[in-house]
Write a protein that holds these residues in place. Structure first.
Motif, mmCIF file in Angstrom:
data_model
loop_
_atom_site.group_PDB
_atom_site.id
_atom_site.type_symbol
_atom_site.label_atom_id
_atom_site.label_comp_id
_atom_site.label_asym_id
_atom_site.label_seq_id
_atom_site.Cartn_x
_atom_site.Cartn_y
_atom_site.Cartn_z
ATOM 1 N N THR A 268 26.033 -4.954 -12.782
ATOM 2 C CA THR A 268 26.525 -3.656 -13.239
ATOM 3 C C THR A 268 26.950 -3.723 -14.689
ATOM 4 O O THR A 268 27.624 -4.675 -15.117
ATOM 5 C CB THR A 268 27.715 -3.191 -12.374
ATOM 6 N N TYR B 296 29.264 -2.928 -17.652
ATOM 7 C CA TYR B 296 30.714 -2.694 -17.676
ATOM 8 C C TYR B 296 31.069 -1.336 -18.260
ATOM 9 O O TYR B 296 31.928 -0.627 -17.741
ATOM 10 C CB TYR B 296 31.393 -3.805 -18.486
ATOM 11 N N ASN C 255 28.969 1.630 -15.994
ATOM 12 C CA ASN C 255 28.949 1.467 -14.532
ATOM 13 C C ASN C 255 27.564 1.722 -13.935
ATOM 14 O O ASN C 255 27.422 1.913 -12.731
ATOM 15 C CB ASN C 255 29.980 2.379 -13.859
ATOM 16 N N ARG D 204 28.838 6.705 -21.742
ATOM 17 C CA ARG D 204 29.248 7.009 -20.368
ATOM 18 C C ARG D 204 28.788 8.400 -19.932
ATOM 19 O O ARG D 204 28.360 8.597 -18.791
ATOM 20 C CB ARG D 204 30.777 6.884 -20.245
#
Length: 371
Positions: free
Chosen positions: A198, A200, A203, A251
């Motif tokens: 995964t 960091y 995610n 993200r």
């Protein structure tokens, strides 16, 4: 008799623990195993119960005591309502018809089936887990012990009931604590494996996990397309807004890729700094280009918000390659999509290029040169 009890408990322990390890192994290796898990566990529990009945402690004619109830209860703990119902019905049926057929066998088998139905309905409202399994054990033990105690025509029914309770409770908690320990270890291993696969920051699955999924897709020999997404001028965005804002943008893009993947049968991953990949299943070259164009426009036309309240306009260049047209191995496909993405980047911001277009352009150039 003491030796018989030890043998029955040992057989129960060995078969259940071995089966648990096999089930956990297939759970990891076969993603589609989860759908069949309750039924497989129910059948396995039935098989273990039949072995336990063969090694049971015979007190008098037509009456014997074993630990098959533990196998049935554990099936509910590991497989849920369907598993405990299936194992109860099968074990009850075998108890009634495949040993000596008499009123005692019918009573014992019928009780197993009735308890199975009771646990089936109870576990829908209160699923069997490590915290409440004691409640189900108590019901199972008390009902069966009462049945043994009130059987007519047998000597020492109280003694038989006590032996059953001792075997059932001792055997269950022996299995309970060992399975709980193993469960924790498997969970720790899964967490470590997930962390190793995964990214960091976002995610999302990382490059390692993506290569594994790519290998699985190749093994199916079904056509698919591979998208490589590169954020245009991301270094400039980092310089302008700062690295924290840059991570926010990564993200947010990851969340959009997740949403896109849910509606387009795809698997997203972050490959490196500003590069993301999308494995689009059942997508021929034309479909791959369509997905890439849809994704590129969605990212370009919907501004990204960062924590300081600013709106950031993001654009991406996307390269597309397809299996089996552009490669039949992980290395061939990753090289192909790299080449397509580089060609898209050369064209400027917000471009989509399939490797077939690059190859076609090369062939056209060669033809002109030969002329």
């Amino acid at each position: 008799m003491t030796l018989d009890i030890i043998i029955n408990l040992s057989v129960m322990f060995t078969f259940i623990i071995f089966s648990y390890f096999v089930l956990e192994y297939y759970h990891e290796k076969r993603p589609d195993f989860s759908d069949l898990r309750p039924f497989i566990i129910g059948v396995v529990a039935t098989g273990i119960s039949l072995v336990l009945m063969q090694t049971a402690i015979n007190f008098e004619k037509n009456i014997f005591v074993d630990t098959r109830n533990i196998s049935i209860l554990i099936s509910g703990l590991l497989g849920g309502p369907a598993a405990i119902l299936l194992s109860s019905i099968l074990v009850g049926f075998f108890r009634m018809f495949f040993f000596e057929v008499n009123p005692t066998s019918f009573m014992a088998g019928g009780t197993t089936i009735v308890l199975g139905f009771i646990f089936f309905f109870l576990s829908f409202k209160k699923p069997i887990n490590y915290k409440n399994s004691h409640f189900y054990l108590a019901i199972q033990t008390i009902v069966t012990a009462i049945l043994l105690f009130f059987l007519e025509g047998y000597k020492n029914p109280l003694f038989i009931s006590i032996i059953f309770v001792i075997m059932n409770v001792t055997g269950f908690y022996l299995i309970y604590f060992v399975l709980k320990l193993f469960k924790r270890q498997f969970e720790r291993i899964r967490v470590i494996e997930k962390l190793s696969e995964t990214d960091y920051t976002t995610n999302l699955p990382n490059n390692r996990k993506f290569d594994n999924m790519l290998e699985r897709a190749i093994k199916t020999q079904q056509p698919f397309s591979l998208l490589l997404i590169d954020i245009d001028q991301f270094k400039m965005l980092n310089l302008r807004y700062g690295h924290e804002a840059g991570d926010e943008l990564l993200r947010e893009l990851a969340e959009r890729l997740k949403s896109f993947s849910k509606t387009h049968l795809a698997f997203p991953a972050r490959i490196s700094g500003e590069e993301f990949s999308l494995l689009c299943y059942d997508a021929a070259p034309a479909v791959g280009v369509h997905y890439a164009t849809e994704l590129m426009l969605m990212i370009r036309d919907e501004p990204f918000m960062i924590s300081n309240g600013e709106s950031v306009q993001l654009s991406v260049s996307i390269g597309v390659a397809s299996y089996p047209d552009n490669g039949e191995t992980v290395k061939e496909l990753t090289n192909a999509v790299d080449e397509a993405m580089n060609a898209a980047s050369v064209l400027g911001r917000s471009h989509v290029v399939h490797l077939n277009q690059v190859c076609h352009k090369k062939q056209s150039t060669l033809k002109k040169q030969n002329l």
